[in-house]
Design a protein around this motif. Structure first.
Motif, PDB file in Angstrom:
ATOM      1  N   ILE A   1       0.884  -1.238  -0.011  1.00  0.00           N
ATOM      2  CA  ILE A   1       0.020   0.023  -0.107  1.00  0.00           C
ATOM      3  C   ILE A   1       0.963   1.355   0.018  1.00  0.00           C
ATOM      4  O   ILE A   1       1.989   1.162   1.020  1.00  0.00           O
ATOM      5  CB  ILE A   1      -0.978  -0.122   1.022  1.00  0.00           C
ATOM      6  CG1 ILE A   1      -2.057  -1.100   1.190  1.00  0.00           C
ATOM      7  CG2 ILE A   1      -1.783   1.420   1.231  1.00  0.00           C
ATOM      8  CD1 ILE A   1      -2.745  -1.256   2.514  1.00  0.00           C
ATOM      9  N   PRO A   2       0.740   2.330  -0.939  1.00  0.00           N
ATOM     10  CA  PRO A   2       1.342   3.490  -0.798  1.00  0.00           C
ATOM     11  C   PRO A   2       1.089   4.397   0.132  1.00  0.00           C
ATOM     12  O   PRO A   2      -0.187   4.729   0.170  1.00  0.00           O
ATOM     13  CB  PRO A   2       1.030   3.970  -2.389  1.00  0.00           C
ATOM     14  CG  PRO A   2      -0.196   3.474  -2.535  1.00  0.00           C
ATOM     15  CD  PRO A   2      -0.222   2.180  -1.893  1.00  0.00           C
ATOM     16  N   TYR A   3       1.975   4.492   1.222  1.00  0.00           N
ATOM     17  CA  TYR A   3       1.588   5.322   2.395  1.00  0.00           C
ATOM     18  C   TYR A   3       2.707   5.853   2.701  1.00  0.00           C
ATOM     19  O   TYR A   3       4.001   5.426   2.724  1.00  0.00           O
ATOM     20  CB  TYR A   3       0.848   4.568   3.395  1.00  0.00           C
ATOM     21  CG  TYR A   3       1.780   3.463   4.055  1.00  0.00           C
ATOM     22  CD1 TYR A   3       2.574   4.008   5.256  1.00  0.00           C
ATOM     23  CD2 TYR A   3       1.855   2.139   3.939  1.00  0.00           C
ATOM     24  CE1 TYR A   3       3.324   3.176   5.892  1.00  0.00           C
ATOM     25  CE2 TYR A   3       2.615   1.320   4.404  1.00  0.00           C
ATOM     26  CZ  TYR A   3       3.336   1.870   5.553  1.00  0.00           C
ATOM     27  OH  TYR A   3       4.141   1.129   6.206  1.00  0.00           O
ATOM     28  N   SER A   4       2.473   7.111   3.647  1.00  0.00           N
ATOM     29  CA  SER A   4       3.663   7.590   4.521  1.00  0.00           C
ATOM     30  C   SER A   4       2.966   7.868   5.928  1.00  0.00           C
ATOM     31  O   SER A   4       1.925   8.484   5.982  1.00  0.00           O
ATOM     32  CB  SER A   4       4.165   8.788   3.942  1.00  0.00           C
ATOM     33  OG  SER A   4       4.828   8.529   2.459  1.00  0.00           O
ATOM     34  N   THR A   5       3.948   7.633   7.044  1.00  0.00           N
ATOM     35  CA  THR A   5       3.428   8.204   8.182  1.00  0.00           C
ATOM     36  C   THR A   5       3.598   9.568   8.555  1.00  0.00           C
ATOM     37  O   THR A   5       4.343   9.906   9.397  1.00  0.00           O
ATOM     38  CB  THR A   5       4.067   7.326   9.372  1.00  0.00           C
ATOM     39  OG1 THR A   5       5.561   7.343   9.279  1.00  0.00           O
ATOM     40  CG2 THR A   5       3.779   5.674   9.131  1.00  0.00           C
ATOM     41  N   VAL A   6       3.167  10.401   7.879  1.00  0.00           N
ATOM     42  CA  VAL A   6       3.382  11.877   8.009  1.00  0.00           C
ATOM     43  C   VAL A   6       2.848  12.441   9.372  1.00  0.00           C
ATOM     44  O   VAL A   6       3.432  13.593   9.867  1.00  0.00           O
ATOM     45  CB  VAL A   6       2.564  12.524   6.708  1.00  0.00           C
ATOM     46  CG1 VAL A   6       2.884  14.052   6.872  1.00  0.00           C
ATOM     47  CG2 VAL A   6       3.240  12.052   5.383  1.00  0.00           C
ATOM     48  N   PHE A   7       1.741  11.805   9.941  1.00  0.00           N
ATOM     49  CA  PHE A   7       1.262  12.258  11.081  1.00  0.00           C
ATOM     50  C   PHE A   7       1.614  11.470  12.109  1.00  0.00           C
ATOM     51  O   PHE A   7       0.826  11.444  13.186  1.00  0.00           O
ATOM     52  CB  PHE A   7      -0.171  12.236  10.986  1.00  0.00           C
ATOM     53  CG  PHE A   7      -0.942  12.684   9.738  1.00  0.00           C
ATOM     54  CD1 PHE A   7      -0.556  14.058   9.159  1.00  0.00           C
ATOM     55  CD2 PHE A   7      -2.031  11.988   8.884  1.00  0.00           C
ATOM     56  CE1 PHE A   7      -0.851  14.482   7.983  1.00  0.00           C
ATOM     57  CE2 PHE A   7      -2.416  12.589   7.853  1.00  0.00           C
ATOM     58  CZ  PHE A   7      -1.953  13.793   7.451  1.00  0.00           C
ATOM     59  N   ALA A   8       2.899  10.841  12.171  1.00  0.00           N
ATOM     60  CA  ALA A   8       2.946   9.922  13.231  1.00  0.00           C
ATOM     61  C   ALA A   8       3.340  10.684  14.560  1.00  0.00           C
ATOM     62  O   ALA A   8       3.155  10.202  15.596  1.00  0.00           O
ATOM     63  CB  ALA A   8       4.273   9.229  13.098  1.00  0.00           C
TER      64      ALA A   8
END
Length: 346
Positions: A146-153
């Protein structure tokens, strides 16, 4: 005289020779015992009364505090922590392979509780039709495909923190992913986008001019704001202004508890306002309500929407771009009807 126990265990073995003196003796014992019991009961009554008063006072105090508590919605994130966020971002292998330039960059705001429901439906359907499309979230997905980034970690999952998430996301895109796309779409994870219609509409506009496009609502701001749920788009020129001038300036881009209002206020302070995105028939291309709500016009209040909508079938534009308030299976159904049914054979 027969010896007996005290009044609590008054047992006499025999009544033989039981005379008046014995009775007087026992009456004396009885009075002593009653006096003793009375001395025990009185403090218990006082203790019980004291307990009742304490409980009642506590109940009244709790009620007063509950009724007078500060009910103002509050964010729980401080933008001064932004400098720590980049170190917490993990990018999935699928996202790393996405192109760094093109016509349309799409990012979907989601959270961990929707990873196995809404996010999966988005990943199965429209997001891959963008030139670059990925999910921005707080924690890693179980599936690295799945294309994702944990930008809001580093930003707590709180409704009133959504502004800080979007504000930082646009900055992160511009600074760390790419500033070379023509258009940048932000959508919610219960939104469906017909990407081909979106691209066709955008092709009529110049991305080197500061555009801000979506479904216009009118409360709060003089020129209104684009509803976050319908998906809103900013051009390359608008993203540059936002990232370089608005993002670092708390005066031009102040904190807000409402994501879409806050972003609109920032852009408005740079002279960038929502535009009329209706088609030539006056129908909305972007829709912040569900198909059912749009058909019956159950939520498009004259005090809420800038452009009054048509009712029934006339509310649906032939070139519509988005719908909101969709379940995961609603999203899948849209995709099935649009792309997985051969209409030429029907």
């Amino acid at each position: 005289m027969v010896q007996c126990g005290n009044i609590r265990t008054l047992i006499c073995k025999t009544d033989d020779n039981y005379n008046i003196y014995d009775k007087l003796y026992l009456l004396g014992l009885l009075q002593d015992e009653l006096d003793s019991l009375g001395s025990l009961k009185k403090p218990r009554k006082k203790l019980l009364l004291s307990s009742v008063i304490t409980v009642l006072f506590g109940a009244v105090l709790f009620t007063v505090l509950f009724l007078t508590r500060d009910k103002t919605p509050k964010a729980t994130y401080d933008r001064s922590n932004d400098h720590n966020l980049q170190n917490l971002i993990e990018v999935s292998p699928a996202a790393q392979k996405l192109p760094k330039k093109g016509k349309l960059f799409c990012w979907v705001q989601t959270s961990t509780i929707y990873h196995d429901t809404r996010s999966l439906a988005i990943n199965e359907t429209w997001i891959h039709r963008c030139d670059h499309g990925q999910l921005f979230t707080s924690e890693k997905f179980n599936d690295s495909r799945i294309p994702y980034s944990t930008v809001f970690a580093g930003i707590p999952d709180n409704y009133y923190n959504l502004f800080f998430k979007s504000r930082y996301a646009f900055h992160h895109i511009y600074t760390n992913i790419s500033s070379e796309f023509d258009w940048y779409l932000k959508a919610d994870d219960d939104t469906y986008i017909i990407v081909e219609n979106l691209k066709a509409f955008l092709s009529t506009l110049n991305p080197d001019e500061p555009h801000y496009l979506g479904y216009v609502l009118k409360p709060y701001l003089t020129n209104g704001y684009n509803a976050g749920g319908a998906g809103y788009i900013i051009s390359r020129a608008a993203l540059k202004i936002f990232a370089e001038k608005l993002y670092p300036n708390a005066t031009l881009c102040p904190d807000d508890i409402y994501e879409d209002v806050g972003i609109a206020r920032c852009l408005a302070n740079a002279g960038i306002y929502p535009e009329d995105t209706r088609n030539s028939l006056g129908q909305n291309r972007f829709n912040t309500f569900s198909p059912t709500e749009t058909f019956h016009q159950s939520k498009a209040s004259i005090d809420w929407v800038k452009y009054l909508e048509k009712r029934g079938y006339e509310a649906f534009a032939n070139d519509l771009i988005s719908f909101h308030h969709l379940s995961p299976d609603d999203i899948r159904l849209f995709d099935i009807l649009l792309y997985r049914v051969d209409r030429k054979k029907v």
